[in-house]
Design a protein around this motif. Structure first.
Motif, PDB file in Angstrom:
ATOM      1  N   PHE A 196      -5.305  -5.491  -8.473  1.00 56.91           N
ATOM      2  CA  PHE A 196      -4.265  -4.499  -8.759  1.00 56.91           C
ATOM      3  C   PHE A 196      -4.656  -3.662  -9.980  1.00 56.91           C
ATOM      4  N   CYS A 197      -5.196  -4.320 -11.011  1.00 59.29           N
ATOM      5  CA  CYS A 197      -5.634  -3.629 -12.228  1.00 59.29           C
ATOM      6  C   CYS A 197      -6.736  -2.624 -11.917  1.00 59.29           C
ATOM      7  N   CYS A 198      -7.698  -3.029 -11.090  1.00 58.54           N
ATOM      8  CA  CYS A 198      -8.813  -2.160 -10.698  1.00 58.54           C
ATOM      9  C   CYS A 198      -8.301  -0.927  -9.961  1.00 58.54           C
ATOM     10  N   SER A 199      -7.432  -1.148  -8.986  1.00 62.39           N
ATOM     11  CA  SER A 199      -6.878  -0.048  -8.196  1.00 62.39           C
ATOM     12  C   SER A 199      -6.040   0.895  -9.063  1.00 62.39           C
ATOM     13  N   SER A 200      -5.259   0.332  -9.976  1.00 61.69           N
ATOM     14  CA  SER A 200      -4.381   1.136 -10.836  1.00 61.69           C
ATOM     15  C   SER A 200      -5.164   1.918 -11.891  1.00 61.69           C
ATOM     16  N   ALA A 201      -6.344   1.432 -12.238  1.00 61.05           N
ATOM     17  CA  ALA A 201      -7.177   2.157 -13.203  1.00 61.05           C
ATOM     18  C   ALA A 201      -7.751   3.441 -12.603  1.00 61.05           C
ATOM     19  N   ILE A 202      -7.940   3.437 -11.279  1.00 60.80           N
ATOM     20  CA  ILE A 202      -8.643   4.540 -10.615  1.00 60.80           C
ATOM     21  C   ILE A 202      -7.712   5.461  -9.834  1.00 60.80           C
ATOM     22  N   THR A 203      -6.887   4.889  -8.963  1.00 59.48           N
ATOM     23  CA  THR A 203      -6.191   5.679  -7.943  1.00 59.48           C
ATOM     24  C   THR A 203      -5.163   6.674  -8.479  1.00 59.48           C
ATOM     25  N   PRO A 204      -4.257   6.323  -9.418  1.00 49.58           N
ATOM     26  CA  PRO A 204      -3.267   7.312  -9.873  1.00 49.58           C
ATOM     27  C   PRO A 204      -3.887   8.596 -10.416  1.00 49.58           C
ATOM     28  N   LYS A 205      -4.936   8.485 -11.227  1.00 46.49           N
ATOM     29  CA  LYS A 205      -5.597   9.676 -11.772  1.00 46.49           C
ATOM     30  C   LYS A 205      -6.298  10.452 -10.666  1.00 46.49           C
ATOM     31  N   MET A 206      -6.888   9.737  -9.706  1.00 44.94           N
ATOM     32  CA  MET A 206      -7.550  10.394  -8.581  1.00 44.94           C
ATOM     33  C   MET A 206      -6.546  11.192  -7.749  1.00 44.94           C
ATOM     34  N   LEU A 207      -5.360  10.610  -7.494  1.00 45.96           N
ATOM     35  CA  LEU A 207      -4.316  11.300  -6.738  1.00 45.96           C
ATOM     36  C   LEU A 207      -3.822  12.530  -7.496  1.00 45.96           C
ATOM     37  N   GLN A 208      -3.670  12.404  -8.804  1.00 46.24           N
ATOM     38  CA  GLN A 208      -3.239  13.544  -9.627  1.00 46.24           C
ATOM     39  C   GLN A 208      -4.255  14.682  -9.556  1.00 46.24           C
ATOM     40  N   ASN A 209      -5.545  14.329  -9.620  1.00 42.86           N
ATOM     41  CA  ASN A 209      -6.603  15.348  -9.641  1.00 42.86           C
ATOM     42  C   ASN A 209      -6.784  16.065  -8.311  1.00 42.86           C
ATOM     43  N   LEU A 210      -6.310  15.458  -7.223  1.00 42.75           N
ATOM     44  CA  LEU A 210      -6.417  16.128  -5.924  1.00 42.75           C
ATOM     45  C   LEU A 210      -5.633  17.440  -5.898  1.00 42.75           C
TER      46      LEU A 210
END
Length: 311
Positions: A71-85
């Motif tokens: 969960f920590c790994c996914s949360s470190a990457i995905t929210p910022k990636m979704l924002q940048n889209l």
């Protein structure tokens, strides 16, 4: 020039993995769905293990911590990636970048140690079943988990501290969808020799030790399984470590593909997507769908929920 260099050390642009605007809504929906399922799956597994006292055994304690790190790994990457889209500038500050890398490094390093500990747990359970409670006690399990977190934290702090000594003036664009260590080296005006040396001194031994622990554990397991005369006994012994073997195989294959020296460009991005986003999604299902105890607990909770709903 000094002023320009100073601005480059405080903000970066994450290029992401697509420049086609028409694909962005679809990618956003896909990765948002993956993130939500990953969050529910991993945190649900943690809550399930915490709630049920009979799951407070070494195997499930390690599994719960593995789910937390996924969960920590996914949360470190995905929210910022979704924002940048949907972001026009796709900016990330230096300290956001360091925080993102810190939590990713922490999660992935802890995963290595936890998977090795789980391999040892399965080895003891199959090879020394009568001595399991003395060789793999709850106290030892807590010590191993605590040690994994301490070592992972130190490993992450060392790399982040060394990254902060670098100055970035070649470009402000990170050729990736998150802040990773090797793309940052490419932007550095400071020679990253010490940083690279620390990878060989700290990161490589962690990989070698954890992989060796997993391999030695499975060699012992296979020798023990081959000694079992009955076909049913062999099948039962192998089924107890099938989920872990599948999970650890996927993890280390992707890890070894990802940490290989790679050329400048986006060749590492598909592996990075699988390594940082897909694996945390798969693990809760790998460990839950073949696990009778977890399935029975889920059925029990669903029955309880239905009774309360009808009442």
């Amino acid at each position: 020039m000094a002023k320009e260099n100073q601005s480059l050390t405080t903000e970066f642009i994450l290029k992401g993995f697509t420049d086609h605007p028409e694909l962005k809504p679809l990618l956003f929906l896909v990765f948002l769905a993956i993130y939500l399922i990953t969050t529910v799956g991993n945190l649900g597994l943690v809550a399930l293990i915490f709630r049920e006292r009979h799951l407070h055994t070494p195997m499930y304690i390690l599994l719960g911590n593995l789910a937390l790190m996924d969960f920590c790994c996914s949360s470190a990457i995905t929210p910022k990636m979704l924002q940048n889209l949907f972001s026009k500038d796709r900016m990330i500050s230096l300290y956001e970048c360091m925080a993102q890398f810190y939590f990713l490094c922490l999660a992935e390093t802890a995963d290595c140690f936890l998977l090795a500990a789980m391999a040892y747990d399965r080895c003891v359970a199959i090879c020394k079943p009568l001595q399991y409670h003395t060789m793999m006690s709850k106290k030892l399990c807590v010590q191993m988990t605590t040690g994994a977190y301490i070592a992972s934290n130190l490993h992450s702090v060392i790399h982040v501290g060394l990254l902060l000594r670098l100055t970035f003036c070649r470009s402000s664009q990170i050729d990736h969808f998150f802040c990773d260590i090797l793309p940052l080296y490419r932007l550095s005006c400071t020679d990253p020799y010490i940083n690279e040396l620390m990878i060989y001194i700290f990161s490589m031994p962690i990989q070698i030790i954890t992989i060796a622990t997993v391999l030695i554990s499975y060699v012992y397991i296979l020798f023990t399984v081959f000694k079992i005369k009955s076909r049913e006994g062999r099948g039962k012994a192998l089924s107890t470590c099938a989920s872990h073997f599948l999970s650890v195989s996927i993890f280390y294959i992707c890890l070894l593909m990802y940490i290989r020296p790679f050329e400048e460009g986006d060749k590492d991005i598909p592996v990075a997507i699988f390594y940082t986003i897909v694996i945390p999604l798969l693990n809760p299902f790998i460990y839950s769908l073949r696990n009778k105890e977890v399935i029975n607990v889920l059925k029990k909770i669903m029955r309880t929920y239905n009774i309360l709903k009808q009442a």
